[in-house]
Design a protein around this motif. Sequence first.
Motif, mmCIF file in Angstrom:
data_model
loop_
_atom_site.group_PDB
_atom_site.id
_atom_site.type_symbol
_atom_site.label_atom_id
_atom_site.label_comp_id
_atom_site.label_asym_id
_atom_site.label_seq_id
_atom_site.Cartn_x
_atom_site.Cartn_y
_atom_site.Cartn_z
ATOM 1 N N THR A 127 0.833 -1.201 0.000
ATOM 2 C CA THR A 127 0.000 0.000 0.000
ATOM 3 C C THR A 127 0.869 1.253 0.000
ATOM 4 N N PRO A 128 0.607 2.215 -0.890
ATOM 5 C CA PRO A 128 1.366 3.474 -0.852
ATOM 6 C C PRO A 128 1.192 4.174 0.492
ATOM 7 N N THR A 129 2.241 4.774 0.988
ATOM 8 C CA THR A 129 2.170 5.482 2.263
ATOM 9 C C THR A 129 1.784 6.947 2.041
ATOM 10 N N PRO A 130 1.126 7.571 3.000
ATOM 11 C CA PRO A 130 0.754 8.979 2.861
ATOM 12 C C PRO A 130 1.991 9.880 2.891
ATOM 13 N N THR A 131 1.960 10.963 2.135
ATOM 14 C CA THR A 131 3.019 11.965 2.211
ATOM 15 C C THR A 131 2.720 13.012 3.282
ATOM 16 N N ASP A 132 1.472 13.158 3.676
ATOM 17 C CA ASP A 132 1.097 14.055 4.765
ATOM 18 C C ASP A 132 1.450 13.388 6.091
ATOM 19 N N PRO A 133 2.284 14.008 6.921
ATOM 20 C CA PRO A 133 2.680 13.374 8.183
ATOM 21 C C PRO A 133 1.534 13.183 9.165
ATOM 22 N N LYS A 134 0.402 13.853 8.923
ATOM 23 C CA LYS A 134 -0.741 13.686 9.813
ATOM 24 C C LYS A 134 -1.658 12.548 9.390
#
Length: 211
Positions: A127-134
Motif C-alpha cells: 500500500t502506498p504510504t501517505p506523504t502528509d505526516p498527519k
Amino acid sequence: MLFHCVLSSLLVFVFTATVPAQQKPTFCHDLDCPNFTTVQSFKDYELRKYDALKWVATNVTTMEYTDDINREMFMRLFYYISGNNSAAMKIPMTAPVLRTVIHGQGPTCEATFITHFMIPHNMQTNTPTPTDPKAYLVTLPGKNFYVKSFPGRPSDQDNVEKVEELAQEIGNPNLYLDNYYFTAGYDGPYAIHRHNEVWLESTSAGSRMLG
C-alpha cells in the motif's frame, strides 16, 4: 448518561439479513467495503464479525469536534487517495468513511476522533504510504461489533443518542466496551436515501480496545 461527554460524527449502513463475507452488501453501492458476517440478528440491532483490514487514518484530540475539523480530516484522507502518497497514484474511493470516537478521561472530557478510509482490497499489500505526516496507515484487527442501523442525516447528537439506544437494547454492559464507538458513512453528501450505523465492540471472541 452513557457517552454524555462525547461528540459523535458520521455514519451509514442498513442491513438485517445475514451477509456472507464474500458478498458485497447493496449499501456499499459500487465501492469496496469491509467484509463481515452477521453472527446474530436481534429486533433492532445485530452482531457482526468483521475481518481485519488496512485503512488510511488521521486523528485529533479535542473537546469540541467542529465541522471545520471534520472537513479537514476528511480532506486529508481524500488528498491521500487523490495522489498525495508515495506512489503519486490515484486510489479508488471505498466505503465507509469510518470514524472512531474514543472517550477522554478527566473533567475536561476531551475525546479522540479518528477518521478512516478503507484501503481497496486489491491494495491491502504494498500500500502506498501517505506523504502528509498527519495521515498514516493502520490495520484494524478482526472484531465483533454490535451494530444499530437507522435512516436520515444524523447530527452529532443523533449519533450519540443512537449509541445510547444500542447500549440499552443490548441490556448488559458486560457485553460491550463503552470507552469508544464507531460511526460509519457509506453515502456521498448529496444522497437522499441515506443509511447510518453506530457500532459498539463486543467483549466476546477476543475483542480488545483499538491500539
